[in-house]
Design a protein around this motif. Structure first.
Motif, PDB file in Angstrom:
ATOM      1  N   LEU A  99       0.881  -1.250   0.003  1.00  0.00           N
ATOM      2  CA  LEU A  99       0.057   0.016   0.061  1.00  0.00           C
ATOM      3  C   LEU A  99       0.773   1.195   0.008  1.00  0.00           C
ATOM      4  CD1 LEU A  99      -2.991  -0.640   2.211  1.00  0.00           C
ATOM      5  CD2 LEU A  99      -3.082  -0.354  -0.160  1.00  0.00           C
ATOM      6  N   GLY A 100       1.922   1.142   0.665  1.00  0.00           N
ATOM      7  CA  GLY A 100       2.894   2.448   0.701  1.00  0.00           C
ATOM      8  C   GLY A 100       3.573   2.496  -0.413  1.00  0.00           C
ATOM      9  N   ALA A 101       3.812   1.579  -1.173  1.00  0.00           N
ATOM     10  CA  ALA A 101       4.369   1.795  -2.474  1.00  0.00           C
ATOM     11  C   ALA A 101       3.507   2.270  -3.401  1.00  0.00           C
ATOM     12  CB  ALA A 101       5.084   0.406  -2.897  1.00  0.00           C
ATOM     13  N   ILE A 102       2.100   1.707  -3.440  1.00  0.00           N
ATOM     14  CA  ILE A 102       1.155   2.226  -4.364  1.00  0.00           C
ATOM     15  C   ILE A 102       0.969   3.732  -4.089  1.00  0.00           C
ATOM     16  CG2 ILE A 102      -1.248   1.950  -4.876  1.00  0.00           C
ATOM     17  CD1 ILE A 102       0.093  -0.469  -5.720  1.00  0.00           C
ATOM     18  N   VAL A 103       0.892   4.250  -2.860  1.00  0.00           N
ATOM     19  CA  VAL A 103       0.497   5.592  -2.653  1.00  0.00           C
ATOM     20  C   VAL A 103       1.651   6.442  -3.487  1.00  0.00           C
ATOM     21  CG1 VAL A 103       0.501   7.363  -0.962  1.00  0.00           C
ATOM     22  CG2 VAL A 103      -0.784   5.333  -0.619  1.00  0.00           C
ATOM     23  N   ILE A 104       2.754   5.981  -3.125  1.00  0.00           N
ATOM     24  CA  ILE A 104       4.062   6.920  -3.802  1.00  0.00           C
ATOM     25  C   ILE A 104       3.883   6.702  -5.252  1.00  0.00           C
ATOM     26  CG2 ILE A 104       6.403   7.215  -4.026  1.00  0.00           C
ATOM     27  CD1 ILE A 104       6.738   6.029  -1.236  1.00  0.00           C
ATOM     28  N   ALA A 105       3.726   5.464  -5.941  1.00  0.00           N
ATOM     29  CA  ALA A 105       3.702   5.252  -7.303  1.00  0.00           C
ATOM     30  C   ALA A 105       2.607   6.102  -7.971  1.00  0.00           C
ATOM     31  CB  ALA A 105       3.472   3.813  -7.856  1.00  0.00           C
ATOM     32  N   GLY A 106       1.409   5.899  -7.334  1.00  0.00           N
ATOM     33  CA  GLY A 106       0.242   6.896  -7.750  1.00  0.00           C
ATOM     34  C   GLY A 106       0.473   8.176  -7.854  1.00  0.00           C
ATOM     35  N   VAL A 107       1.118   8.888  -7.279  1.00  0.00           N
ATOM     36  CA  VAL A 107       1.480  10.149  -7.088  1.00  0.00           C
ATOM     37  C   VAL A 107       2.488  10.475  -8.247  1.00  0.00           C
ATOM     38  CG1 VAL A 107       2.177  12.350  -5.844  1.00  0.00           C
ATOM     39  CG2 VAL A 107       0.934  10.568  -4.809  1.00  0.00           C
ATOM     40  N   VAL A 108       3.505   9.655  -8.320  1.00  0.00           N
ATOM     41  CA  VAL A 108       4.551   9.679  -9.276  1.00  0.00           C
ATOM     42  C   VAL A 108       3.834   9.655 -10.834  1.00  0.00           C
ATOM     43  CG1 VAL A 108       6.518   8.814 -10.554  1.00  0.00           C
ATOM     44  CG2 VAL A 108       6.496   8.914  -8.148  1.00  0.00           C
ATOM     45  N   LEU A 109       2.767   8.735 -10.918  1.00  0.00           N
ATOM     46  CA  LEU A 109       2.172   8.628 -12.230  1.00  0.00           C
ATOM     47  C   LEU A 109       1.443   9.833 -12.401  1.00  0.00           C
ATOM     48  CD1 LEU A 109       0.846   4.728 -12.231  1.00  0.00           C
ATOM     49  CD2 LEU A 109       2.471   5.996 -13.702  1.00  0.00           C
ATOM     50  N   ASP A 110       0.684  10.397 -11.624  1.00  0.00           N
ATOM     51  CA  ASP A 110      -0.186  11.476 -11.561  1.00  0.00           C
ATOM     52  C   ASP A 110       0.895  12.708 -12.212  1.00  0.00           C
ATOM     53  OD1 ASP A 110      -2.509  13.284 -11.163  1.00  0.00           O
ATOM     54  OD2 ASP A 110      -1.669  14.081  -9.662  1.00  0.00           O
ATOM     55  N   ARG A 111       2.099  12.756 -11.535  1.00  0.00           N
ATOM     56  CA  ARG A 111       2.974  13.888 -11.844  1.00  0.00           C
ATOM     57  C   ARG A 111       3.458  13.623 -13.428  1.00  0.00           C
ATOM     58  NH1 ARG A 111       4.641  18.140  -9.539  1.00  0.00           N
ATOM     59  NH2 ARG A 111       5.920  18.877 -11.105  1.00  0.00           N
ATOM     60  N   ILE A 112       3.600  12.434 -13.882  1.00  0.00           N
ATOM     61  CA  ILE A 112       4.208  12.349 -15.326  1.00  0.00           C
ATOM     62  C   ILE A 112       2.731  12.575 -16.163  1.00  0.00           C
ATOM     63  CG2 ILE A 112       4.554  10.552 -16.899  1.00  0.00           C
ATOM     64  CD1 ILE A 112       5.789   8.706 -14.558  1.00  0.00           C
ATOM     65  N   ARG A 113       1.690  12.247 -15.619  1.00  0.00           N
ATOM     66  CA  ARG A 113       0.525  12.632 -16.635  1.00  0.00           C
ATOM     67  C   ARG A 113       0.234  13.922 -16.731  1.00  0.00           C
ATOM     68  NH1 ARG A 113      -4.709   9.954 -14.290  1.00  0.00           N
ATOM     69  NH2 ARG A 113      -3.664   9.919 -12.300  1.00  0.00           N
ATOM     70  N   LEU A 114       0.496  14.898 -15.593  1.00  0.00           N
ATOM     71  CA  LEU A 114       0.669  16.322 -15.712  1.00  0.00           C
ATOM     72  C   LEU A 114       1.587  17.046 -16.547  1.00  0.00           C
ATOM     73  CD1 LEU A 114      -1.231  18.293 -13.906  1.00  0.00           C
ATOM     74  CD2 LEU A 114       0.629  18.801 -12.601  1.00  0.00           C
ATOM     75  N   GLU A 115       2.905  16.329 -16.478  1.00  0.00           N
ATOM     76  CA  GLU A 115       3.790  16.990 -17.281  1.00  0.00           C
ATOM     77  C   GLU A 115       3.553  16.734 -18.857  1.00  0.00           C
ATOM     78  OE1 GLU A 115       7.453  15.237 -15.639  1.00  0.00           O
ATOM     79  OE2 GLU A 115       7.548  16.593 -14.285  1.00  0.00           O
ATOM     80  N   GLN A 116       2.947  15.517 -19.082  1.00  0.00           N
ATOM     81  CA  GLN A 116       2.547  15.161 -20.446  1.00  0.00           C
ATOM     82  C   GLN A 116       1.672  16.081 -20.850  1.00  0.00           C
ATOM     83  OE1 GLN A 116       1.273  11.163 -20.568  1.00  0.00           O
ATOM     84  NE2 GLN A 116       3.351  10.290 -21.103  1.00  0.00           N
ATOM     85  N   ARG A 117       0.656  16.475 -19.996  1.00  0.00           N
ATOM     86  CA  ARG A 117      -0.356  17.302 -20.684  1.00  0.00           C
ATOM     87  C   ARG A 117       0.245  18.769 -20.707  1.00  0.00           C
ATOM     88  NH1 ARG A 117      -5.141  18.448 -16.280  1.00  0.00           N
ATOM     89  NH2 ARG A 117      -4.506  20.266 -16.043  1.00  0.00           N
ATOM     90  N   GLY A 118       1.183  19.501 -19.812  1.00  0.00           N
ATOM     91  CA  GLY A 118       1.654  20.579 -19.975  1.00  0.00           C
ATOM     92  C   GLY A 118       2.558  20.881 -21.193  1.00  0.00           C
TER      93      GLY A 118
END
Lengths: 350, 333
Positions: free
Chosen positions: B314-333
C-alpha cells in the motif's frame, strides 16, 4: 509564539519575511519578543508545578523528564531540518521502530554466530540500525527531489511501508537476545547521574546548532526553504541538500530507535509510531519552525521538546485523566501557532 | 491547453487523449481484479463484488470528504478522530434516549443531531482556525486531531458504547432497496449530489479557483474565508455521515473507530488523482482511489498475502500513484 526567536539575529536566511519584519518591530515589546513566549511559558510551568507538587522536583521524576525530552529532541531536530527545507517527514515514528527491530535482530544473530563477541555484535547492530534509518531517508529524499512528489505523500507511503517491514521482521513479537553490555552499560547506564540518552541528545543538539549556523549545508537548507527559486538561481544544488535533510532526519530517528532499544532491552516494532511522529512535528512547530520553510532554530525546538515533555508530566502529576490530556496538547499547539501567525501579521502591518 | 483554466476539464485537450488520461486508473482497476481472479476465482463472485462495493462506500465517503478540502490546498488530519468522536457521541445520545424510554423516531433524531452536531462543531473549529487565524491546515487539524481523540475517549471512558437501537442500524447498515445495501445507496447518493455541487454550483467552482490560485480568487472577489470555513464544515459533515454508517455496522459507539482513517482517506484521494497542490480532483478521483485501495486489500486478503506485506505494498502504491499523476500532468503541460 516565537516570531521573534527566528528573527532575533541574522540567523534566518537573508531575504526572508522575518528580517524585513524585525526592522519594523516596535521597541517596547523588544525584550519579550527577543526571548520569545516559550521560555516564559516553560518557566511559569516549572514554577507552578514546583509550587503545587513536591513530587515534581524529585530526582526520579526529573530524570524521567530529561530522558523523555532527550528522545523527543533528537527526532525533532531531524524533523525541524526537513521542515525548514520546506518538507515533512511523517516516517520518523516508523523509522524508530524499524531501527529498533533491525538493530536488535542483527545483534542477536551476530551474537549467536560469534558467541562472546559482544563488541562485534553491538557494532554490527548499531551500524545496521543507523543504516536502516539512512536508507529510508534516502528513499524519501530521492522521491521528493528527483520525482518532485510532495514530501507529505512520499513519507506517508514510506511510513506505511517501513512499519510493514518492521512488523514483517518481528511478526509483531519483541526481539530478544541482544548483548547485555549494550543494555546495561549503554542503555540503562548513567554518567554523573544522568542517563546516556541525555548526553546523546546534547551532543546531537550541539552538532545540529553547528550545522545550522556554521556549515554551508545548514545555510543552504534555510535558503531552499525560504525561496527555492532564488536558491537555484544562486547556484545551490537543491536536490542534493533535500536528500541530505531527509537522510539526516532518518539517521536521527534511527538513533532514537537505538537509544530506546537499549533502554527497553528488546527490539520492538511498537516503539516510536504515530505518536512520536506527531510529537516531533508539534515540537518543531511550537519551537518556531515555520511550516512554510526557511525559518527555525534547533535549540528552540529542543526547548519546546522539553516544554511538551514537562507539560505531559505535569498533567500526569495533577491526576488529569490521561484520556483528556490530548485535548490540552492540541489546544496549546493551535494557540501557539495562531499567536505566531497573528504576531507576524501585526509586524507586517507596522 | 492552458493551465490557467481552473476547471478540471481543460477545454483545449483533445478528447481522446483526455479519455486515455482519465481512464488509466479504471483500466488498472480492471486488470487488478482480473489478476486476483486468476489466482482465486472467488474474487469475482457476486458476493465478493457486493462486499467490495460495500467496503468501498465507507472509504469513498471519507475520500470525498478529504477531496473537498484538498481541492483548496488543505487536508483534514482530524478526520479519523472526528469519526471516533461522532460514533461515540451519537451512540451515547441514542443509548440515553433508549434508557429514558423515548419514541424510537425521537431516539434516532437525537443520535443524528448529536453525530452531525459534533461533526459540524469540529469542521467549524478547523475552518475558523485555518481561514480566520491563518494557521496552516496541517497544524490546525493536528490540533483538532488531539482534541477529538481526547473527547472521544473521555466521553466513552475508552470503552465501546452499547445500546444503539435497531432502527438506526437498519437505516444505516442492515436495510436495502432492491438487494442493494444501505451503505452503497447512501454513498452513491452523496456522491451524485456532491458531484453536482462541485461541477454545477458557484460554490463548487469557487473551490477549484481557490485551489488553483488563492490570490486570484481573492482578487476576483470570492469570499475566500467564508468558503474555506464552509468547506471544512462540509468535510467534517461527510466524515460524520460515514461515522454514523460505521457505527450502525458495528452496532456500538467505538472510541477507536477512526484509527488511521485520516491518512487512509488522503491516500485514497491522492491515488485516485486528486492533487495535493489543489484545484484538481473531484468525486470521480475519490471514488476510483477508494475502489483501488479496497480492491487491492480485498484481493490481497483473498490470495492470503501477509498483512504486513500488504502495508508495504500500500505504501509503495501511494507513492507510485502520485508519481504517475506527476507524469500525466507533465505530458499534459
Amino acid at each position: 509564539m516565537t516570531p521573534t526567536t527566528g528573527a532575533t539575529t541574522g540567523t534566518t536566511a537573508p531575504g526572508t519575511a522575518h528580517s524585513l519584519a524585525s526592522a519594523a518591530r516596535p521597541h517596547s515589546l523588544g525584550l519579550l519578543r527577543r526571548i520569545g513566549f516559550l521560555p516564559v511559558l516553560l518557566v511559569a510551568l516549572v514554577a507552578g508545578m514546583a509550587a503545587t507538587d513536591p513530587q515534581f522536583y524529585g530526582p526520579i521524576n526529573i530524570l524521567n523528564i530529561l530522558r523523555n525530552t532527550a528522545f523527543l529532541t533528537i527526532v525533532a531536530c531531524g524533523q525541524a531540518m526537513v521542515i525548514i527545507a520546506g518538507g515533512f517527514d511523517l516516517s520518523v515514528g516508523a523509522v524508530v521502530a524499524l531501527a529498533s527491530v533491525v538493530s536488535a535482530k542483527v545483534m542477536a544473530v551476530t551474537l549467536a554466530a560469534f558467541p562472546g563477541s559482544e563488541g562485534l555484535a553491538t557494532a554490527a547492530g548499531v551500524a545496521a540500525g543507523l543504516g536502516a534509518g539512512l536508507a529510508v531517508g534516502l528513499v524519501n529524499g530521492l522521491c521528493v527531489a528527483r520525482l518532485k512528489v510532495s514530501g507529505f505523500i512520499v513519507t506517508l507511503g514510506t511510513m506505511s511501508a517501513t512499519t510493514g517491514v518492521a512488523l514483517m521482521i518481528t511478526s509483531g513479537i519483541p526481539v530478544y537476545g541482544m548483548p547485555q553490555g549494550f543494555v546495561k552499560e549503554f542503555g540503562r547506564a548513567q554518567f554523573l547521574g544522568l542517563p546516556t540518552a541525555v548526553y546523546a541528545a546534547l551532543l546531537v543538539l550541539a552538532l545540529m546548532v553547528f550545522i545550522q549556523r556554521r556549515t554551508l549545508f545548514g545555510r543552504y537548507v534555510y535558503a531552499i526553504g525560504g525561496n527555492a527559486d532564488a536558491a537555484v538561481v544562486s547556484g545551490v544544488s537543491i536536490n542534493r541538500h533535500l536528500v541530505g535533510t531527509y537522510m539526516l532526519s532518518g539517521l536521527l530517528a534511527a538513533l532514537t530507535g537505538l537509544l530506546l532499544t537499549a533502554q527497553v532491552g528488546s527490539g520492538q516494532a511498537s516503539l516510536g509510531g504515530d505518536r512520536m511522529m506527531l510529537q516531533s512535528i508539534a515540537a518543531a512547530v511550537i519551537g518556531g519552525v515555520s511550516l512554510r520553510g526557511g525559518i527555525g532554530r534547533v535549540e528552540i525546538v529542543a526547548l519546546s521538546a522539553l516544554f511538551l515533555t514537562i507539560l505531559g508530566n505535569a498533567l500526569n502529576l495533577l491526576h488529569i485523566d490521561s484520556r483528556l490530556q490530548p485535548v490540552f496538547l492540541g489546544a496549546i499547539m493551535v494557540a501557539a501557532v495562531a499567536l505566531d501567525e497573528l504576531g507576524r501579521r501585526r509586524n507586517a502591518r507596522v | 491547453m492552458s493551465d490557467i483554466d481552473a476547471a478540471p476539464s481543460p477545454s483545449g485537450l483533445p478528447a481522446l487523449r483526455r479519455l486515455a488520461v482519465q481512464a488509466a486508473l479504471p483500466i488498472a482497476l480492471v486488470l487488478l481484479l482480473l489478476a486476483f481472479a486468476a489466482v482465486d476465482m472467488r474474487v469475482l463472485s457476486l458476493a465478493n463484488l457486493l462486499n467490495i462495493a460495500q467496503q468501498t462506500s465507507y472509504l469513498a465517503l471519507f475520500a470525498m470528504a478529504q477531496t473537498v478540502v484538498i481541492l483548496t490546498r488543505g487536508f483534514d488530519l482530524a478526520l479519523g478522530p472526528t469519526v471516533s468522536m461522532v460514533s461515540v457521541g451519537a451512540a451515547l445520545a441514542m443509548a440515553s434516549g433508549v434508557a429514558a424510554g423515548y419514541d424510537p423516531g425521537l431516539v434516532l433524531l437525537m443520535g443524528l443531531a448529536a453525530g452531525f452536531g459534533l461533526g459540524i462543531a469540529c469542521g467549524t473549529f478547523n475552518g475558523a482556525v485555518i481561514a480566520l487565524l491563518g494557521v496552516s491546515p496541517f497544524v490546525a487539524t493536528l490540533g483538532s486531531y488531539n482534541i477529538a481523540i481526547g473527547i472521544a475517549t473521555t466521553l466513552s471512558g475508552g470503552r465501546p458504547v452499547q445500546g444503539v437501537p435497531d432502527l438506526f442500524s437498519h437505516l444505516f447498515y442492515g436495510g436495502s432497496i432492491a438487494g442493494i445495501p444501505a451503505a452503497i445507496l447512501i454513498a452513491a447518493l452523496v456522491g451524485i449530489v456532491l458531484h453536482l455541487v462541485l461541477t454545477r454550483t458557484v460554490y463548487g467552482r469557487a473551490l477549484y479557483v481557490i485551489g488553483t490560485n488563492p490570490r486570484a480568487a481573492a482578487v476576483a472577489g470570492l469570499p475566500v474565508k467564508a468558503i474555506l470555513v464552509a468547506t471544512y464544515i462540509l468535510c467534517s459533515t461527510l466524515a460524520a455521515l460515514g461515522a454514523l454508517m460505521m457505527t450502525a455496522r458495528t452496532g456500538s459507539g467505538e472510541p477507536n473507530l477512526g484509527g488511521s482513517l485520516s491518512l487512509q482517506a488522503i491516500a485514497a484521494a491522492v491515488v485516485g488523482g486528486t492533487s495535493l497542490a489543489g484545484g484538481r480532483g473531484g468525486v470521480g478521483t475519490a471514488v476510483v482511489g477508494a475502489l483501488f485501495v479496497t480492491i487491492l486489500s480485498n484481493g490481497m486478503n483473498l490470495t492470503r498475502i501477509d498483512g504486513y506485506v500488504q502495508m508495504v505494498v500500500l505504501g509503495a502504491i501511494v507513492i507510485a500513484g502520485v508519481v504517475l499523476d506527476r507524469i500525466r500532468l507533465e505530458q499534459r503541460g
